[in-house]
Design a protein around this motif. Structure first.
Motif, PDB file in Angstrom:
ATOM      1  N   UNK A   1      -1.926  26.726  11.148  1.00  0.00           N
ATOM      2  CA  UNK A   1      -1.019  26.352  10.056  1.00  0.00           C
ATOM      3  C   UNK A   1      -0.614  24.885  10.182  1.00  0.00           C
ATOM      4  N   UNK A   2      -0.529  24.205   9.043  1.00  0.00           N
ATOM      5  CA  UNK A   2      -0.089  22.807   9.047  1.00  0.00           C
ATOM      6  C   UNK A   2       1.436  22.790   9.142  1.00  0.00           C
ATOM      7  N   UNK A   3       1.953  22.080  10.132  1.00  0.00           N
ATOM      8  CA  UNK A   3       3.414  22.018  10.315  1.00  0.00           C
ATOM      9  C   UNK A   3       3.976  20.659   9.915  1.00  0.00           C
ATOM     10  N   UNK A   4       3.125  19.647   9.840  1.00  0.00           N
ATOM     11  CA  UNK A   4       3.585  18.322   9.412  1.00  0.00           C
ATOM     12  C   UNK A   4       2.379  17.541   8.906  1.00  0.00           C
ATOM     13  N   UNK A   5       2.651  16.550   8.073  1.00  0.00           N
ATOM     14  CA  UNK A   5       1.538  15.734   7.578  1.00  0.00           C
ATOM     15  C   UNK A   5       1.997  14.306   7.367  1.00  0.00           C
ATOM     16  N   UNK A   6       1.047  13.424   7.389  1.00  0.00           N
ATOM     17  CA  UNK A   6       1.364  12.010   7.175  1.00  0.00           C
ATOM     18  C   UNK A   6       0.286  11.401   6.299  1.00  0.00           C
ATOM     19  N   UNK A   7       0.723  10.453   5.480  1.00  0.00           N
ATOM     20  CA  UNK A   7      -0.255   9.735   4.650  1.00  0.00           C
ATOM     21  C   UNK A   7      -0.996   8.767   5.541  1.00  0.00           C
ATOM     22  N   UNK A   8      -2.275   8.748   5.357  1.00  0.00           N
ATOM     23  CA  UNK A   8      -3.090   7.905   6.211  1.00  0.00           C
ATOM     24  C   UNK A   8      -3.994   7.082   5.311  1.00  0.00           C
ATOM     25  N   UNK A   9      -3.633   5.798   5.144  1.00  0.00           N
ATOM     26  CA  UNK A   9      -4.511   4.924   4.384  1.00  0.00           C
ATOM     27  C   UNK A   9      -5.816   4.809   5.139  1.00  0.00           C
ATOM     28  N   UNK A  10      -6.893   5.174   4.517  1.00  0.00           N
ATOM     29  CA  UNK A  10      -8.159   5.177   5.246  1.00  0.00           C
ATOM     30  C   UNK A  10      -8.655   3.762   5.514  1.00  0.00           C
ATOM     31  N   UNK A  11      -8.439   2.873   4.513  1.00  0.00           N
ATOM     32  CA  UNK A  11      -8.877   1.489   4.716  1.00  0.00           C
ATOM     33  C   UNK A  11      -8.073   0.569   3.802  1.00  0.00           C
ATOM     34  N   UNK A  12      -8.297  -0.708   3.968  1.00  0.00           N
ATOM     35  CA  UNK A  12      -7.548  -1.694   3.200  1.00  0.00           C
ATOM     36  C   UNK A  12      -8.491  -2.657   2.502  1.00  0.00           C
ATOM     37  N   UNK A  13      -7.993  -3.231   1.415  1.00  0.00           N
ATOM     38  CA  UNK A  13      -8.730  -4.284   0.704  1.00  0.00           C
ATOM     39  C   UNK A  13      -7.790  -5.468   0.559  1.00  0.00           C
ATOM     40  N   UNK A  14      -8.247  -6.627   1.003  1.00  0.00           N
ATOM     41  CA  UNK A  14      -7.420  -7.838   0.920  1.00  0.00           C
ATOM     42  C   UNK A  14      -7.922  -8.688  -0.242  1.00  0.00           C
ATOM     43  N   UNK A  15      -7.038  -8.938  -1.185  1.00  0.00           N
ATOM     44  CA  UNK A  15      -7.409  -9.768  -2.338  1.00  0.00           C
ATOM     45  C   UNK A  15      -6.769 -11.143  -2.163  1.00  0.00           C
ATOM     46  N   UNK A  16      -7.613 -12.154  -2.036  1.00  0.00           N
ATOM     47  CA  UNK A  16      -7.103 -13.514  -1.857  1.00  0.00           C
ATOM     48  C   UNK A  16      -7.110 -14.199  -3.221  1.00  0.00           C
ATOM     49  N   UNK A  17      -5.968 -14.125  -3.884  1.00  0.00           N
ATOM     50  CA  UNK A  17      -5.849 -14.659  -5.250  1.00  0.00           C
ATOM     51  C   UNK A  17      -6.050 -16.176  -5.244  1.00  0.00           C
ATOM     52  N   UNK A  18      -5.483 -16.822  -4.238  1.00  0.00           N
ATOM     53  CA  UNK A  18      -5.618 -18.280  -4.136  1.00  0.00           C
ATOM     54  C   UNK A  18      -7.070 -18.690  -4.088  1.00  0.00           C
TER      55      UNK A  18
END
Lengths: 354, 583
Positions: free
Chosen positions: A38-55
């Motif tokens: 049984x699941x007793x707790x959970x957490x959001x897990x960002x799997x990966x990131x994307x960096x946008x360099x606007x400049x």
């Protein structure tokens, strides 16, 4: 002298903290009855990131680019959404390549968390939630038999425990694995046959509890999709008699195999838990012991590696053992009645009622 | 607070190892500092205690029993300063217990700052899990994801020379800051910054809010051609203490008793070796090796400059589980004097990793343990040698440079059943060249003295010279490429007030000439067939020799040592060598 401990207990009260590795949400309630999966707790897990360099995209210095960014931290953006627009005759847009959530924004850059997943924490053993640890997890309490191991492949499951052994040394043999074991937690003495592990995966089993495992098979056992737990160590030798008797006597009962890796620093160990009914709450296992005559011990090094014995006496001062080392030693009586002087460092107190 | 002989201050040192916690007492006896006694107990840093206090109290308690001196008060607290003959005036603490620190290193260029910062990482109990640099082909977000996934305990950052460009390092610092910001607050790493000092303020502003502890040290690479690792090492010591105090209970007491100075054992070991280099150093380097459960530590001082490597993966404890990723089983088997199946050795390695405190009780187990000690020491020496300065004298580029003396610690050496076994393990693992006095640190005092050296250098010197260490042997290692059994050295030993001994040593031999402690003499060396006995190829000379526990050992087995390919013959050779050293 302080003694290392390993629990092989026919009936005890087991309290286990189950914690997320990062802050999250506890989904279990206090006093809730839980199964190991049984699941007793959970957490959001960002799997990966994307960096946008606007400049960089607009050819502007960071400060100027920052002024053009239109999104905020926490905002969820769909793919293609424009987060900044350049200036000029044909203004260049900066678009979000994938759906995601803005986790940081500044200096003309935007960091998106994409492909969000959920990390689920399972109870790991059947029992009652006796404590909520806010944002991190729970404490689960149960009663039953407990056998601790020394190696686990990180998986957890439950099932009917079946024994392949008529004696503690009986190995896991590929030819004896038939469909009657499918979905069970199987007990075997030793495993040095890769084919046997593969067959166990094909059935599949719900768990495998071994006395010992050949080091050559660690990789294969680690990849198994069901929990693999090793009670005594590495090599090819029988399961220790105390664990064998306890597990074999509980064959055909439901059991949980929580094969989490042995971590000496934190004390987490792989465990087999067999829930049992109780009339009154049994005591929890001891956490610390000193060597004392009369204790049941397991020999964790040669000679007689893995055997169960009784500590008869502590030798005064230092004793020379057959290797020539001078060590703090104790005299033990093995189950066949023979006596042996061994380094105390090679003994582990078995917290057993046997 | 410098101590002196006039104040006659006593000192208690405690070292918390993975397996054993040791307490050692030093005091003034007849006008000089002496090692009085030591006590030990199993360490309690790991579960179920997760608090070093129990092990420390027991070790000090055992020391009280040995010395009869009361050190702990009724409340189990150390009596400090000494009162009415009880307690001690000073205290130092060192620690190597605990898993290696999960570390990510960040630098600008692979050949410069990244190399220097990795060297810094090797000076503590760290396991480098990732390298981030400008040469890194990953996208910035992939680098961030790597840090998030690894959740390091420690981030080490370097880059740029002082006064040089700042933009590139700013970019990396920003990236690290983003990763730290995204990590849960209780998982954020401690950070040491040892880069361009012009970035220091920005580093503090960018990273300060997102780390439990930020340590900014002077630049590890102030100019391209100048590496200065020492200030960053001091910052790393503080970072290490911070991390360990957050992981393990009971360290606050140790820190309080030692005026906040909790040192990594390996750092104290290196400090003492450097200190010895400053005092005694000549043309040759000074070597300290320590093989414990937590790590293999190599500290080498060359004219005051310390080169250090701490290798958790070459330790004889839990790290053994991964040793076969760094070496082959055959490389370990070759050191065995007994015919033991490969499966047995492999089982031993994994079983020992589960029970790092366990001891070899049988002859076979001892042979395996000592084979592992040789191989791990050899691997650690090879790894450390990559950082030895160019231009130091050595007979050939791939050989160990000449060291005088070499100090060895770790219970595999210090508690071996015979001194011959200790020496043979050291000779095989280090493979010294030239003339080397091998010294055994039987009471694990080197780190204790290193920790004390910061407070009282005179104590360290006087204890070292007081006989607290065991002079194991004076070793003359002959380097020659001739065929086995060809004469390579003629040696004449004149013992002061005694007889003269002459020997001719042949290639492949290991010879022992007894010269007990208290005796001294002069050895005249005449190499043959262009052999090198420490004076250069074919050159002879005279050396003064002092008596040691084993005596004068001539090792003409060859460098690098090549063992016989035939297993049976090889085992016979190892047995013969051991027999030559007294068994």
């Amino acid at each position: 002298m302080l003694a290392p401990l390993s629990h092989i207990l026919p009936l005890t009260t087991i309290h286990r903290e189950r914690l997320l590795p990062l802050a999250g949400r506890v989904t279990a309630r206090l006093e809730q009855k839980v199964s190991p999966v049984d699941v007793v707790a959970e957490a959001s897990l960002g799997r990966e990131h994307v960096l946008l360099d606007v400049g960089q995209a607009l050819g502007l210095p960071p400060e100027a680019a920052g002024k053009l960014v239109t999104c905020k931290v926490g905002e969820r953006l769909e793919a293609g959404r424009v987060i900044a627009q350049g200036r000029g005759f044909v203004p260049l847009p900066v678009k979000v390549p994938r759906e995601g959530r803005v986790v940081a924004c500044g200096g003309g850059k935007v960091l998106l968390e994409v492909g969000e997943g959920t990390l689920e924490l399972r109870a790991g053993l059947p029992g009652i939630v006796t404590r909520i640890i806010a944002g991190r997890g729970v404490e689960v309490t149960t009663h039953g038999a407990l056998v601790q191991g020394v190696w686990g492949n990180g998986r957890v499951d439950l099932g009917l425990m079946l024994s392949m052994m008529t004696e503690p040394g009986e190995p896991l043999v590929a030819s004896r694995l038939d469909v009657s074991f499918r979905g069970s937690v199987l007990l075997a003495g030793a495993c040095s046959d890769p084919e046997a592990l593969r067959n166990a995966s094909d059935l599949p089993l719900r768990g495998l509890v071994l006395g010992s495992l050949s080091p050559a098979l660690i990789g294969l056992a680690a990849q198994a999709r069901f929990p693999v737990l090793v009670v005594d160590g590495f090599g090819n030798r029988p399961m220790n008699s105390a664990a064998y008797k306890l597990l074999a006597s509980n064959a055909r009962r439901e059991c949980t195999v929580n094969a989490e890796p042995y971590d000496r620093a934190t004390g987490t160990r792989p465990e087999v838990v067999i829930p049992l009914p109780i009339s009154q709450e049994p005591p929890a296992p001891h956490l610390g012991e000193h060597f004392t005559p009369g204790q049941r011990v397991r020999l964790c090094r040669a000679p007689r590696l893995g055997e169960i014995a009784t500590l008869v006496a502590l030798k005064p001062g230092l004793t020379t053992v057959p290797s020539g080392l001078r060590v703090a030693a104790g005299e033990v009586r093995l189950e066949d009645g023979s006596q042996l002087v061994v380094p105390l460092a090679n003994l582990e107190v078995i917290n057993s009622a046997g | 607070m410098p101590a002196s002989l006039i104040t006659a201050d006593s000192l208690l040192t405690v070292d918390v190892g993975t397996v054993t916690t040791r307490a050692a007492l030093f005091d003034v006896v007849e006008g000089g500092y002496r090692f009085i006694a030591s006590g030990q107990a199993p360490s309690t840093a790991a579960a179920p205690y997760r608090n070093v206090a129990e092990g420390v109290h027991q070790a000090i308690g055992n020391l009280q029993t040995v010395t009869g001196r009361i050190l702990l008060g009724g409340d189990q607290r150390l009596i400090i300063p000494a009162q009415d003959g009880a307690g001690v005036d000073h205290f130092t603490a060192t620690m190597s217990a605990g898993p290696a620190l999960k570390t990510v290193v960040v630098g600008l260029l692979n050949d410069y700052s990244l190399e220097s910062i990795q060297r810094l990482a090797r000076s503590t109990y760290a396991r480098v899990l990732d390298l981030v640099s400008l040469n890194d082909r990953r996208k910035p977000e992939e680098q961030i994801d790597s840090i998030l996934r690894l959740q390091p305990d420690l981030l080490l950052i370097a880059g740029g020379t002082d006064g040089g460009a700042t933009r590139s390092i700013d970019r990396l610092v920003e990236l690290v800051g983003l990763a730290c910001y995204l990590l849960p607050a209780d998982k954020r790493p401690v950070i040491v910054y040892a880069g361009n000092q012009d970035n220091a303020v920005k580093v503090r502003n960018t990273l300060g809010p997102w780390t439990p502890s930020l340590h900014i040290s002077p630049n590890i690479l102030p100019r391209l051609e100048t590496e200065d690792i020492q200030p960053a090492q001091r910052a790393l010591v503080q970072a290490y203490a911070h991390i360990r105090r957050s992981q393990t209970g009971g360290l606050d007491d140790l820190a309080a008793w030692s005026d906040g100075s909790l040192l990594p054992t390996g750092y104290a070991h290196g400090r003492m070796v450097r200190f010895l280099g400053q005092i005694y150093g000549g043309q040759k380097g000074i070597l300290g090796v320590d093989l414990g459960a937590s790590a293999a530590t190599i500290s080498a001082a060359f004219q005051g400059r310390l080169v250090q490597g701490i290798y958790p993966h070459f330790g004889l404890g839990e790290g053994l589980g991964g040793i076969l990723r760094h070496t082959s089983l055959e490389s370990i088997l070759r050191w065995l004097p007994l015919d033991i199946p490969a499966e047995t050795v492999r089982d031993y390695i994994y079983q020992k990793a589960i029970y790092p405190a366990s001891l070899p009780a049988t002859v076979e187990d001892l042979a395996i343990e000592q084979a592992l000690a040789r191989q791990n020491l050899s691997l650690a020496m090879q790894a450390a040698a990559a950082d030895f300065p160019a231009g130091i004298p050595r007979p050939a580029p791939d050989l160990t440079p000449a060291f005088e003396p070499a100090l060895a610690g770790g219970s595999v050496f210090a508690a071996a059943p015979t001194l011959g076994q200790s020496l043979l393990m050291l000779l095989d693992g280090i493979q010294p060249t030239g003339v080397t006095t091998m010294i055994l640190d039987q009471n694990n005092l080197l780190p204790a003295l290193g920790a004390a050296a910061g407070r009282s250098p005179i104590l360290s010197v006087q204890v070292l010279e007081s006989g607290a260490f065991l002079g194991l042997a004076t070793v003359i290692s002959v380097v020659s490429g001739v065929r086995p059994n060809t004469p390579v050295l003629r040696l004449r030993l004149s013992v002061r007030g005694g007889a003269e001994t002459q020997v001719e040593v042949r290639q492949g031999a290991l010879e022992l000439i007894q010269l007990p402690p208290g005796q001294a003499g002069q050895a005249s060396l005449q190499p043959l067939h262009h052999a090198d006995a420490g004076f250069g190829a074919g050159r002879g000379g005279q050396i003064p020799v002092s008596g040691t526990a084993l005596g004068l050992v001539i090792d003409a087995r060859g460098r690098p040592l090549r063992l016989a390919p035939d297993p049976a013959r090889r085992r016979e050779m190892i047995k013969k060598w051991l027999y030559s050293l007294g068994g």
